[in-house]
Design a protein around this motif. Structure first.
Motif, PDB file in Angstrom:
ATOM      1  N   THR A   1      67.788 -82.926  37.590  1.00  0.00           N
ATOM      2  CA  THR A   1      68.686 -84.013  37.204  1.00  0.00           C
ATOM      3  C   THR A   1      68.040 -84.869  36.120  1.00  0.00           C
ATOM      4  OG1 THR A   1      67.893 -85.466  38.974  1.00  0.00           O
ATOM      5  CG2 THR A   1      69.815 -84.078  39.464  1.00  0.00           C
ATOM      6  N   ALA A   2      68.869 -85.398  35.260  1.00  0.00           N
ATOM      7  CA  ALA A   2      68.391 -86.204  34.141  1.00  0.00           C
ATOM      8  C   ALA A   2      68.709 -87.675  34.363  1.00  0.00           C
ATOM      9  CB  ALA A   2      69.026 -85.724  32.846  1.00  0.00           C
ATOM     10  N   THR A   3      67.895 -88.520  33.772  1.00  0.00           N
ATOM     11  CA  THR A   3      68.114 -89.955  33.810  1.00  0.00           C
ATOM     12  C   THR A   3      67.505 -90.573  32.566  1.00  0.00           C
ATOM     13  OG1 THR A   3      67.963 -91.939  35.203  1.00  0.00           O
ATOM     14  CG2 THR A   3      65.991 -90.548  35.080  1.00  0.00           C
ATOM     15  N   ARG A   4      67.879 -91.789  32.285  1.00  0.00           N
ATOM     16  CA  ARG A   4      67.274 -92.555  31.187  1.00  0.00           C
ATOM     17  C   ARG A   4      66.090 -93.325  31.756  1.00  0.00           C
ATOM     18  NH1 ARG A   4      68.596 -91.501  26.193  1.00  0.00           N
ATOM     19  NH2 ARG A   4      69.195 -93.529  25.441  1.00  0.00           N
ATOM     20  N   ALA A   5      65.044 -93.485  30.950  1.00  0.00           N
ATOM     21  CA  ALA A   5      63.851 -94.191  31.405  1.00  0.00           C
ATOM     22  C   ALA A   5      63.142 -94.836  30.214  1.00  0.00           C
ATOM     23  CB  ALA A   5      62.895 -93.228  32.103  1.00  0.00           C
ATOM     24  N   TRP A   6      62.362 -95.865  30.528  1.00  0.00           N
ATOM     25  CA  TRP A   6      61.453 -96.419  29.538  1.00  0.00           C
ATOM     26  C   TRP A   6      60.287 -95.454  29.381  1.00  0.00           C
ATOM     27  CZ3 TRP A   6      63.286-100.116  26.780  1.00  0.00           C
ATOM     28  CH2 TRP A   6      64.029-101.176  27.322  1.00  0.00           C
ATOM     29  N   VAL A   7      59.756 -95.358  28.177  1.00  0.00           N
ATOM     30  CA  VAL A   7      58.529 -94.621  27.917  1.00  0.00           C
ATOM     31  C   VAL A   7      57.829 -95.307  26.748  1.00  0.00           C
ATOM     32  CG1 VAL A   7      59.629 -92.945  26.361  1.00  0.00           C
ATOM     33  CG2 VAL A   7      57.488 -92.335  27.545  1.00  0.00           C
ATOM     34  N   TYR A   8      56.512 -95.320  26.817  1.00  0.00           N
ATOM     35  CA  TYR A   8      55.718 -95.882  25.727  1.00  0.00           C
ATOM     36  C   TYR A   8      55.310 -94.734  24.799  1.00  0.00           C
ATOM     37  CZ  TYR A   8      55.462-100.147  28.468  1.00  0.00           C
ATOM     38  OH  TYR A   8      55.778-101.288  29.168  1.00  0.00           O
ATOM     39  N   VAL A   9      55.758 -94.827  23.543  1.00  0.00           N
ATOM     40  CA  VAL A   9      55.404 -93.830  22.531  1.00  0.00           C
ATOM     41  C   VAL A   9      54.545 -94.515  21.468  1.00  0.00           C
ATOM     42  CG1 VAL A   9      57.477 -92.422  22.935  1.00  0.00           C
ATOM     43  CG2 VAL A   9      57.506 -94.189  21.146  1.00  0.00           C
ATOM     44  N   ALA A  10      53.752 -93.735  20.772  1.00  0.00           N
ATOM     45  CA  ALA A  10      52.884 -94.285  19.729  1.00  0.00           C
ATOM     46  C   ALA A  10      53.715 -95.015  18.679  1.00  0.00           C
ATOM     47  CB  ALA A  10      52.070 -93.169  19.087  1.00  0.00           C
ATOM     48  N   ALA A  11      53.219 -96.170  18.260  1.00  0.00           N
ATOM     49  CA  ALA A  11      53.874 -96.945  17.207  1.00  0.00           C
ATOM     50  C   ALA A  11      53.779 -96.165  15.885  1.00  0.00           C
ATOM     51  CB  ALA A  11      53.202 -98.306  17.082  1.00  0.00           C
ATOM     52  N   PRO A  12      54.618 -96.492  14.903  1.00  0.00           N
ATOM     53  CA  PRO A  12      54.663 -95.713  13.659  1.00  0.00           C
ATOM     54  C   PRO A  12      53.314 -95.518  12.960  1.00  0.00           C
ATOM     55  CG  PRO A  12      56.571 -97.133  13.777  1.00  0.00           C
ATOM     56  CD  PRO A  12      55.686 -97.512  14.937  1.00  0.00           C
ATOM     57  N   ALA A  13      52.497 -96.557  12.818  1.00  0.00           N
ATOM     58  CA  ALA A  13      51.202 -96.404  12.134  1.00  0.00           C
ATOM     59  C   ALA A  13      50.276 -95.487  12.920  1.00  0.00           C
ATOM     60  CB  ALA A  13      50.550 -97.771  11.917  1.00  0.00           C
ATOM     61  N   VAL A  14      50.288 -95.616  14.241  1.00  0.00           N
ATOM     62  CA  VAL A  14      49.463 -94.761  15.093  1.00  0.00           C
ATOM     63  C   VAL A  14      49.963 -93.316  15.005  1.00  0.00           C
ATOM     64  CG1 VAL A  14      48.715 -94.310  17.473  1.00  0.00           C
ATOM     65  CG2 VAL A  14      48.896 -96.669  16.641  1.00  0.00           C
ATOM     66  N   THR A  15      51.279 -93.137  15.036  1.00  0.00           N
ATOM     67  CA  THR A  15      51.871 -91.795  14.921  1.00  0.00           C
ATOM     68  C   THR A  15      51.422 -91.116  13.631  1.00  0.00           C
ATOM     69  OG1 THR A  15      53.781 -92.300  16.304  1.00  0.00           O
ATOM     70  CG2 THR A  15      54.067 -90.554  14.682  1.00  0.00           C
ATOM     71  N   ALA A  16      51.451 -91.830  12.524  1.00  0.00           N
ATOM     72  CA  ALA A  16      51.051 -91.240  11.241  1.00  0.00           C
ATOM     73  C   ALA A  16      49.595 -90.791  11.280  1.00  0.00           C
ATOM     74  CB  ALA A  16      51.272 -92.254  10.115  1.00  0.00           C
ATOM     75  N   ARG A  17      48.704 -91.615  11.844  1.00  0.00           N
ATOM     76  CA  ARG A  17      47.284 -91.234  11.945  1.00  0.00           C
ATOM     77  C   ARG A  17      47.110 -90.008  12.831  1.00  0.00           C
ATOM     78  NH1 ARG A  17      46.511 -96.734  12.611  1.00  0.00           N
ATOM     79  NH2 ARG A  17      46.020 -96.497  14.821  1.00  0.00           N
ATOM     80  N   LEU A  18      47.810 -89.989  13.962  1.00  0.00           N
ATOM     81  CA  LEU A  18      47.674 -88.864  14.885  1.00  0.00           C
ATOM     82  C   LEU A  18      48.185 -87.568  14.264  1.00  0.00           C
ATOM     83  CD1 LEU A  18      48.762 -90.634  18.170  1.00  0.00           C
ATOM     84  CD2 LEU A  18      46.474 -89.767  17.643  1.00  0.00           C
TER      85      LEU A  18
END
Length: 145
Positions: free
Chosen positions: A109-126
């Motif tokens: 089953t699926a549901t909506r949830a909060w999740v913490y994802v890398a911020a844009p500057a961190v994403t670019a570095r990664l």
């Protein structure tokens, strides 16, 4: 969506907040109604300095837990997690952004949830220099080290 508009969504955790990891006991123990295995598609994990970063990537899948907070601790818990993840709405210095995404429970089953994802500057570095966590499972990655 926010707490003020009724957004008492569960939280998808994939790293140090998972059961058995050090931040679980510090932040979640005694504050949750349930914790159940789940997966999230559309993200991948990168190794961080002792913790992972989730980065949005269409073909990715990450393993974690879906955490439902006790109603009386929800706002306090979300605030504590925001501080842990160094997240403040609209702050360009954020390490993470808290976003709403689809999560799939172990029963399908699926549901909506909060999740913490890398911020844009961190994403670019990664994306330029980071190391992916194979299989999208932080716990499994730590076991094989």
């Amino acid at each position: 969506m926010s707490v003020t508009d009724g957004g008492r969504l569960p939280i998808f955790v994939y790293g140090t907040l998972r059961p058995g990891e050090h931040n679980h006991d510090l932040f979640l123990r005694g504050r949750t109604l349930s914790e159940q295995p789940a997966t999230m598609r559309g993200i991948v994990l990168y190794d961080g300095p002792g913790y992972p970063y989730a980065v949005e990537e269409p073909a990715g899948v990450v393993h974690g837990e879906l955490v439902a907070a006790l109603p009386e601790t929800y706002a306090e818990l979300l605030g504590a997690l925001d501080r842990l993840e160094e997240y403040a709405p609209g702050d360009p210095r954020n390490l993470y952004e808290r976003v709403v995404r689809d999560v799939t429970r172990a029963d399908g089953t699926a549901t909506r949830a909060w999740v913490y994802v890398a911020a844009p500057a961190v994403t670019a570095r990664l994306r330029a220099h980071g190391r992916l966590v194979p299989g999208g499972d932080w716990r499994e990655r730590r076991r094989t080290r």
